[in-house]
Design a protein around this motif. Structure first.
Motif, PDB file in Angstrom:
ATOM      1  N   LEU A  51       1.400  -1.226   0.197  1.00 30.76           N
ATOM      2  CA  LEU A  51      -0.041   0.424  -0.256  1.00 30.76           C
ATOM      3  C   LEU A  51       1.065   1.253   0.185  1.00 30.76           C
ATOM      4  CD1 LEU A  51      -3.331  -0.663   2.372  1.00 30.76           C
ATOM      5  CD2 LEU A  51      -3.079  -1.530  -0.276  1.00 30.76           C
ATOM      6  N   GLN A  52       2.339   1.221  -0.211  1.00 31.02           N
ATOM      7  CA  GLN A  52       3.061   2.296   0.556  1.00 31.02           C
ATOM      8  C   GLN A  52       3.547   2.620  -0.906  1.00 31.02           C
ATOM      9  OE1 GLN A  52       5.614   2.012   3.604  1.00 31.02           O
ATOM     10  NE2 GLN A  52       4.161   1.949   4.831  1.00 31.02           N
ATOM     11  N   THR A  53       3.379   1.191  -1.559  1.00 26.35           N
ATOM     12  CA  THR A  53       4.431   1.707  -3.552  1.00 26.35           C
ATOM     13  C   THR A  53       2.978   2.134  -4.181  1.00 26.35           C
ATOM     14  OG1 THR A  53       5.590   0.471  -5.125  1.00 26.35           O
ATOM     15  CG2 THR A  53       4.047  -1.258  -4.165  1.00 26.35           C
ATOM     16  N   ARG A  89      -4.237   4.866  -2.269  1.00 29.96           N
ATOM     17  CA  ARG A  89      -4.631   6.066  -2.248  1.00 29.96           C
ATOM     18  C   ARG A  89      -5.588   7.001  -0.961  1.00 29.96           C
ATOM     19  NH1 ARG A  89      -4.688   5.077  -7.533  1.00 29.96           N
ATOM     20  NH2 ARG A  89      -6.520   4.410  -7.633  1.00 29.96           N
ATOM     21  N   VAL A  90      -5.684   5.715  -0.968  1.00 28.70           N
ATOM     22  CA  VAL A  90      -6.870   6.082   0.677  1.00 28.70           C
ATOM     23  C   VAL A  90      -6.010   6.071   1.698  1.00 28.70           C
ATOM     24  CG1 VAL A  90      -8.282   5.384   2.376  1.00 28.70           C
ATOM     25  CG2 VAL A  90      -8.854   4.377   0.503  1.00 28.70           C
ATOM     26  N   VAL A  91      -5.089   5.693   2.501  1.00 24.56           N
ATOM     27  CA  VAL A  91      -3.420   5.238   2.993  1.00 24.56           C
ATOM     28  C   VAL A  91      -2.948   6.113   2.688  1.00 24.56           C
ATOM     29  CG1 VAL A  91      -5.243   3.113   4.229  1.00 24.56           C
ATOM     30  CG2 VAL A  91      -2.743   3.438   2.656  1.00 24.56           C
ATOM     31  N   GLU A  92      -2.532   6.859   1.823  1.00 25.71           N
ATOM     32  CA  GLU A  92      -1.275   6.978   1.879  1.00 25.71           C
ATOM     33  C   GLU A  92      -0.298   8.678   2.734  1.00 25.71           C
ATOM     34  OE1 GLU A  92      -1.068   8.833  -1.924  1.00 25.71           O
ATOM     35  OE2 GLU A  92      -2.983   9.992  -2.233  1.00 25.71           O
ATOM     36  N   ASN A  93      -1.412   9.576   3.218  1.00 30.80           N
ATOM     37  CA  ASN A  93      -1.355   9.949   4.619  1.00 30.80           C
ATOM     38  C   ASN A  93      -1.384   9.616   5.558  1.00 30.80           C
ATOM     39  OD1 ASN A  93      -1.325  12.206   1.706  1.00 30.80           O
ATOM     40  ND2 ASN A  93      -3.482  12.522   1.822  1.00 30.80           N
ATOM     41  N   VAL A 111      -3.070   5.690  10.841  1.00 36.69           N
ATOM     42  CA  VAL A 111      -3.582   6.476  11.379  1.00 36.69           C
ATOM     43  C   VAL A 111      -3.058   7.517  11.092  1.00 36.69           C
ATOM     44  CG1 VAL A 111      -4.005   7.326  13.506  1.00 36.69           C
ATOM     45  CG2 VAL A 111      -3.530   4.900  13.783  1.00 36.69           C
ATOM     46  N   GLY A 112      -4.113   8.656  11.096  1.00 37.54           N
ATOM     47  CA  GLY A 112      -3.736  10.342  10.151  1.00 37.54           C
ATOM     48  C   GLY A 112      -4.730  10.984  10.739  1.00 37.54           C
ATOM     49  N   ALA A 113      -4.779  12.121   9.737  1.00 42.04           N
ATOM     50  CA  ALA A 113      -6.497  13.077   9.900  1.00 42.04           C
ATOM     51  C   ALA A 113      -7.255  12.292   9.410  1.00 42.04           C
ATOM     52  CB  ALA A 113      -5.600  14.283   8.933  1.00 42.04           C
ATOM     53  N   THR A 114      -7.083  11.434   9.052  1.00 43.07           N
ATOM     54  CA  THR A 114      -8.777   9.860   8.721  1.00 43.07           C
ATOM     55  C   THR A 114      -8.444   8.659   8.568  1.00 43.07           C
ATOM     56  OG1 THR A 114      -9.465  11.301   6.908  1.00 43.07           O
ATOM     57  CG2 THR A 114      -9.943   9.146   6.729  1.00 43.07           C
ATOM     58  N   SER A 115      -8.395   8.615   9.518  1.00 45.26           N
ATOM     59  CA  SER A 115      -7.713   7.037   9.840  1.00 45.26           C
ATOM     60  C   SER A 115      -9.052   5.582   9.375  1.00 45.26           C
ATOM     61  CB  SER A 115      -8.055   6.692  11.725  1.00 45.26           C
ATOM     62  OG  SER A 115      -7.326   7.808  11.986  1.00 45.26           O
ATOM     63  N   GLY A 144      -5.645  15.412  15.261  1.00 44.09           N
ATOM     64  CA  GLY A 144      -4.391  15.166  13.744  1.00 44.09           C
ATOM     65  C   GLY A 144      -2.714  14.454  14.385  1.00 44.09           C
ATOM     66  N   PRO A 145      -2.421  14.416  13.008  1.00 40.76           N
ATOM     67  CA  PRO A 145      -1.046  13.861  13.778  1.00 40.76           C
ATOM     68  C   PRO A 145       0.106  15.371  14.743  1.00 40.76           C
ATOM     69  CG  PRO A 145      -1.332  14.345  11.380  1.00 40.76           C
ATOM     70  CD  PRO A 145      -2.895  14.111  12.292  1.00 40.76           C
ATOM     71  N   GLY A 146      -0.455  16.345  14.152  1.00 38.96           N
ATOM     72  CA  GLY A 146       0.514  17.144  14.303  1.00 38.96           C
ATOM     73  C   GLY A 146       0.220  17.703  15.900  1.00 38.96           C
ATOM     74  N   ILE A 147      -0.831  17.300  16.115  1.00 38.44           N
ATOM     75  CA  ILE A 147      -1.400  17.786  17.411  1.00 38.44           C
ATOM     76  C   ILE A 147      -1.372  17.027  18.418  1.00 38.44           C
ATOM     77  CG2 ILE A 147      -3.435  18.032  19.307  1.00 38.44           C
ATOM     78  CD1 ILE A 147      -4.213  20.046  17.184  1.00 38.44           C
ATOM     79  N   GLU A 148      -1.039  15.254  17.665  1.00 36.21           N
ATOM     80  CA  GLU A 148      -0.730  14.482  18.518  1.00 36.21           C
ATOM     81  C   GLU A 148       0.172  14.327  18.751  1.00 36.21           C
ATOM     82  OE1 GLU A 148      -2.370  11.453  16.120  1.00 36.21           O
ATOM     83  OE2 GLU A 148      -5.038  11.538  16.840  1.00 36.21           O
ATOM     84  N   ARG A 149       1.414  14.856  17.841  1.00 34.26           N
ATOM     85  CA  ARG A 149       3.295  14.248  18.144  1.00 34.26           C
ATOM     86  C   ARG A 149       2.844  15.218  19.324  1.00 34.26           C
ATOM     87  NH1 ARG A 149       7.137  17.461  15.565  1.00 34.26           N
ATOM     88  NH2 ARG A 149       9.288  16.609  15.871  1.00 34.26           N
ATOM     89  N   ARG A 150       3.305  15.905  19.045  1.00 33.36           N
ATOM     90  CA  ARG A 150       3.153  17.792  20.186  1.00 33.36           C
ATOM     91  C   ARG A 150       2.739  16.994  22.268  1.00 33.36           C
ATOM     92  NH1 ARG A 150       6.301  19.750  17.790  1.00 33.36           N
ATOM     93  NH2 ARG A 150       6.241  20.683  15.798  1.00 33.36           N
TER      94      ARG A 150
END
Length: 293
Positions: A51-53, A89-93, A111-115, A144-150
Motif C-alpha cells: 500500500l506504500q508503493t 491512495r486511501v491510506v497514503e497520508n 492512523v492520520g487526519a483520516t483513520s 490530527g497527527p501534528g497535535i498528537e505528536r506534541r
C-alpha cells in the motif's frame, strides 16, 4: 481530576508499555517489523509494503506471492491491481499503523487526519495467503497527527534525562512566545517537574477539555499536565501547566510496568477484567503473544 481505578488500570497497560517501546497490537511506521513466524504478521508486513508503493510490478508480485488464488480469480488481476491502488491512495497520508487480531485475520488501522481500518482475512485453506482486503471503516476527526505528536512528546518526558535534553525538548516542541514568557530557570524547573511525574507514572489518561488537552499521570504522585497546542502548523505547544493537587481514588495507584514484571502485570490486569490479545515485539522479535480474558 478524579478518575476510576478501572480506567487508570486500563490506560496503564497500553500507555506505559508504550514507554518501553513495546507494541501491544500496535505498531508504528518505524517499528512495524512483523516476525516471520506468524502468518498474521507476515500479512501485515506485506500489506503495508504494497500500500506504500506505486510500482505496479510490486503490486503484481504481491498478488502472486500473498493473495489466495480464488480471491484473485473472483475479481480478476486487472481489477485487483486497481483495488490495491485505490487502497494505497486511501491510506497514503497516514503516519501510523495500529494492528489488531480479528477472527480469521487482522485489522490494520492506518492512523492520520483520516483513520482507515482495513480488514485482512487469511485463507482457511492456506493461512499464508490473504483471502480478502476490505475497508471496514473510515473516521475523520480528532486532533490530527501534528497535535498528537506534541502530546506524545509530553508523555515521553519521563524518558528524557538531563537539563540539556529538556531544553532540546523545549526548542523542538514549545512555541517561542511561551518559552519567552518564562525565565530559563523557571522553564527548566517546569520540565524537570513534568519529567518526575511522567517517569513515575503507573498509568496515563488523556482527555480533551475546554482549556486544552489534559494528560493525567497516575502513580505514587498524581499530577495533571494541561497542554495547549496551536491549531496551525507546525502545531507548537503554546502553554504547559502542571497541576499537582490531583486526588487519587483508592486502588488507582499502579506500579510501573517493566520487561521483568510485564507478564505478571498483564495477569493482574486480566484478573481485574482486562480481555484481549496482546502481541509485543522487542528488537524485531516476538516477546509475548498471548490471549487474556
Amino acid at each position: 481530576m478524579a478518575q476510576s481505578a478501572t480506567l487508570a488500570k486500563s490506560l496503564s497497560v497500553a500507555t506505559y508499555i508504550g514507554f518501553l517501546s513495546l507494541s501491544i497490537l500496535t505498531t508504528s511506521r518505524a517499528s512495524a517489523q512483523p516476525s516471520g513466524e506468524s502468518p498474521e504478521m507476515r500479512a501485515v508486513q506485506a500489506v503495508e509494503a504494497v500500500l506504500q508503493t506505486r510500482d505496479e510490478a510490486v503490486r503484481r508480485a504481491f498478488i502472486t506471492d500473498h493473495l489466495d488464488g480464488d480471491y484473485v480469480a473472483s475479481m480478476g488481476e486487472v481489477a485487483m491491481l486497481e483495488h490495491l491502488a485505490d487502497l494505497g491512495r486511501v491510506v497514503e497520508n497516514s503516519d501510523g499503523l495500529d494492528v489488531e487480531r480479528a477472527p480469521g485475520g487482522v485489522r490494520m488501522t492506518f492512523v492520520g487526519a483520516t483513520s482507515t481500518t482495513i480488514g485482512v482475512e487469511l485463507s482457511e485453506r492456506d493461512p499464508s495467503r490473504i483471502a480478502s482486503l476490505t475497508i471496514l471503516s473510515q473516521r475523520t476527526g480528532g486532533p490530527g497527527p501534528g497535535i498528537e505528536r506534541r502530546v506524545q512528546a509530553v508523555e515521553g518526558l519521563g524518558r528524557v534525562t538531563g537539563d540539556e535534553a529538556l531544553m532540546a525538548f523545549a526548542e523542538e516542541h514549545l512555541a517561542p512566545n511561551f518559552r519567552a514568557s518564562l525565565r530559563p530557570d523557571q522553564l527548566v524547573q517546569l520540565l524537570r517537574d513534568v519529567h518526575v511525574y511522567a517517569a513515575t507514572a503507573g498509568g496515563i489518561s488523556i482527555e480533551g477539555s475546554p482549556e486544552g488537552i489534559r494528560i493525567g499521570f497516575r502513580g505514587p504522585q498524581g499530577a495533571d499536565v494541561l497542554v495547549q497546542v496551536d491549531n496551525q502548523p507546525p502545531h507548537l505547544i503554546t502553554s504547559l501547566k502542571l497541576q499537582t493537587d490531583v486526588q487519587e481514588e483508592p486502588g488507582a495507584q499502579l506500579a510501573p510496568i517493566s520487561w521483568e514484571n510485564l507478564e505478571q502485570r498483564l495477569a493482574e490486569e486480566e484478573a481485574e477484567g482486562f480481555a484481549g490479545s496482546v502481541l509485543i515485539m522487542r528488537d524485531g522479535e516476538i516477546f509475548l503473544d498471548h490471549g487474556y480474558g
